[in-house]
Scaffold this active site. Structure first.
Site, PDB file in Angstrom:
ATOM      1  N   ASN A   1      12.467  82.719  -8.619  1.00  0.00           N
ATOM      2  CA  ASN A   1      12.311  83.575  -7.342  1.00  0.00           C
ATOM      3  C   ASN A   1      12.404  82.895  -6.042  1.00  0.00           C
ATOM      4  OD1 ASN A   1      10.346  81.956  -7.193  1.00  0.00           O
ATOM      5  ND2 ASN A   1       8.587  83.472  -7.427  1.00  0.00           N
TER       6      ASN A   1
ATOM      7  N   HIS B   1      11.317  79.913  -5.001  1.00  0.00           N
ATOM      8  CA  HIS B   1      10.146  79.053  -4.683  1.00  0.00           C
ATOM      9  C   HIS B   1      10.502  77.599  -4.706  1.00  0.00           C
ATOM     10  CE1 HIS B   1       7.755  78.887  -8.828  1.00  0.00           C
ATOM     11  NE2 HIS B   1       8.792  77.685  -8.809  1.00  0.00           N
TER      12      HIS B   1
ATOM     13  N   GLU C   1       5.493  80.386  -3.249  1.00  0.00           N
ATOM     14  CA  GLU C   1       5.963  81.849  -3.488  1.00  0.00           C
ATOM     15  C   GLU C   1       6.621  82.542  -2.445  1.00  0.00           C
ATOM     16  OE1 GLU C   1       6.532  81.607  -6.865  1.00  0.00           O
ATOM     17  OE2 GLU C   1       4.596  81.807  -7.770  1.00  0.00           O
TER      18      GLU C   1
HETATM   19  C1  F6R Z   1       6.599  72.061  -9.747  1.00  0.00           C
HETATM   20  C2  F6R Z   1       7.271  72.859  -8.901  1.00  0.00           C
HETATM   21  C3  F6R Z   1       8.217  73.987  -9.033  1.00  0.00           C
HETATM   22  C4  F6R Z   1       9.298  73.912 -10.072  1.00  0.00           C
HETATM   23  C5  F6R Z   1      10.067  75.100 -10.014  1.00  0.00           C
HETATM   24  C6  F6R Z   1      11.046  74.889 -11.275  1.00  0.00           C
HETATM   25  O1  F6R Z   1       6.262  70.714  -9.335  1.00  0.00           O
HETATM   26  O2  F6R Z   1       6.929  72.496  -7.772  1.00  0.00           O
HETATM   27  O3  F6R Z   1       8.604  74.615  -7.740  1.00  0.00           O
HETATM   28  O4  F6R Z   1      10.179  72.838  -9.550  1.00  0.00           O
HETATM   29  O5  F6R Z   1       9.229  76.115 -10.773  1.00  0.00           O
HETATM   30  O6  F6R Z   1      10.686  74.776 -12.507  1.00  0.00           O
HETATM   31  P1  F6R Z   1      11.444  74.249 -13.518  1.00  0.00           P
HETATM   32  O7  F6R Z   1      12.165  72.992 -13.280  1.00  0.00           O
HETATM   33  O8  F6R Z   1      10.397  73.974 -14.974  1.00  0.00           O
HETATM   34  O9  F6R Z   1      12.332  75.232 -13.787  1.00  0.00           O
END
Ligand code: F6R
Length: 265
Positions: free
Chosen positions: A138, A140, A145
């Site tokens: 999304n 973030h 978010e």
């Molecule tokens: C985690 C964080 C999140 C992740 C994101 C992607 O510390 O800050 O923003 O980087 O959700 O997560 P993955 O790499 O598991 O797809």
């Protein structure tokens, strides 16, 4: 922003590690902002590998993690602290006192005050030299978010259903807290450089919005368009929806050429 498109995840990892390594070489006491999740696991693995070959030294490095679930004990396998120690910290020579996580324990001091203290700790360390980020489907970054203030600092955020579902896969059925403490967008923007990593087709839409969409709180990563030193390192699948893919590749190739031209022999 510099868009670096690599053939696959393995190449993406190599590219990210090259940038981290050269920062640490230039500044052995660099201050890093670190993410968790599936995207950076290969990067941590590679950093451990080169550490074992004595190519890198983490003894002066200071780290601040991006986020943590509210109320989750550090020893819980779902906590980001657990992830970081298991995946990285336990395997390199980083000093325990140089590792920092956002406040997340329930009870005790006022949480807003604790979040301000986290910001002060970052400032006291001289600010972040490099923020290493993943990205949510999304858009973030950290746990900022959609609709997060683009000027936000470290604070508590409520996680979207989408984020909870995505992270659930990794949490083996345990109920996830739906609150997290995260560095804000302004905290990330204050870093002297940013590396955003994304791999796989499920990130392609968020990557397209981040690079080619209008700046909007609805896709918090778009704020990075205003940062003067951002590298977006992605694999071919994550680059799938970009409309100017070949141009980004050409820019990267020419950037390397220009670097070569102006490097003393
Ligand atoms: C985690 C964080 C999140 C992740 C994101 C992607 O510390 O800050 O923003 O980087 O959700 O997560 P993955 O790499 O598991 O797809």
């Amino acid at each position: 922003m510099q868009v670096i498109i690599k053939k696959n995840y393995e190449e993406l990892v190599k590219e990210a590690v090259t940038h981290i390594k050269s920062l640490i070489k230039a500044k052995p006491d660099a201050v890093l902002c670190l993410p968790t999740g599936s995207t950076p696991t290969g990067v941590y693995k590679k950093l451990i590998e080169i550490y074992n070959k004595k190519e890198i030294d983490f003894s002066g490095i200071r780290t601040f993690n991006l986020d943590e679930y509210v109320g989750i004990p550090a020893a819980h396998p779902s906590s980001f602290r657990y992830y970081m120690f298991e995946t990285f910290f336990n395997h390199v020579n980083i000093k325990k006192e140089n590792i920092h996580f956002p406040p997340s324990e329930i009870g005790g001091e006022n949480i807003e005050e604790q979040c301000r203290e986290y910001e002060d700790l970052i400032k006291g360390a001289g600010g972040l030299d490099m923020a290493i980020l993943g990205i949510g489907r999304n858009g973030h970054i950290g746990f900022n978010e959609p609709t997060s203030s683009l000027q936000s600092r470290t604070r508590v955020k409520t996680l979207t259903g989408e984020t909870l579902r995505d992270n659930d896969i990794e949490f083996e059925g345990d109920r996830l807290p739906d609150l997290a403490v995260t560095m804000g967008i302004a905290t990330i923007m204050a870093a002297r450089s940013v590396l955003l990593l994304a791999s796989g087709e499920n990130k392609a839409a968020a990557v397209k919005n981040t690079i080619e969409g209008p700046i909007s709180a609805f896709c918090p990563a778009t704020m990075l368009q205003l940062h003067p030193r951002v590298k977006i390192i992605i694999d071919e699948e994550a680059a799938d929806y970009l409309s100017r893919k070949s141009y980004y590749k050409k820019v990267y190739e020419r950037t390397l050429y220009v670097e070569q031209l102006f490097t003393k022999k």
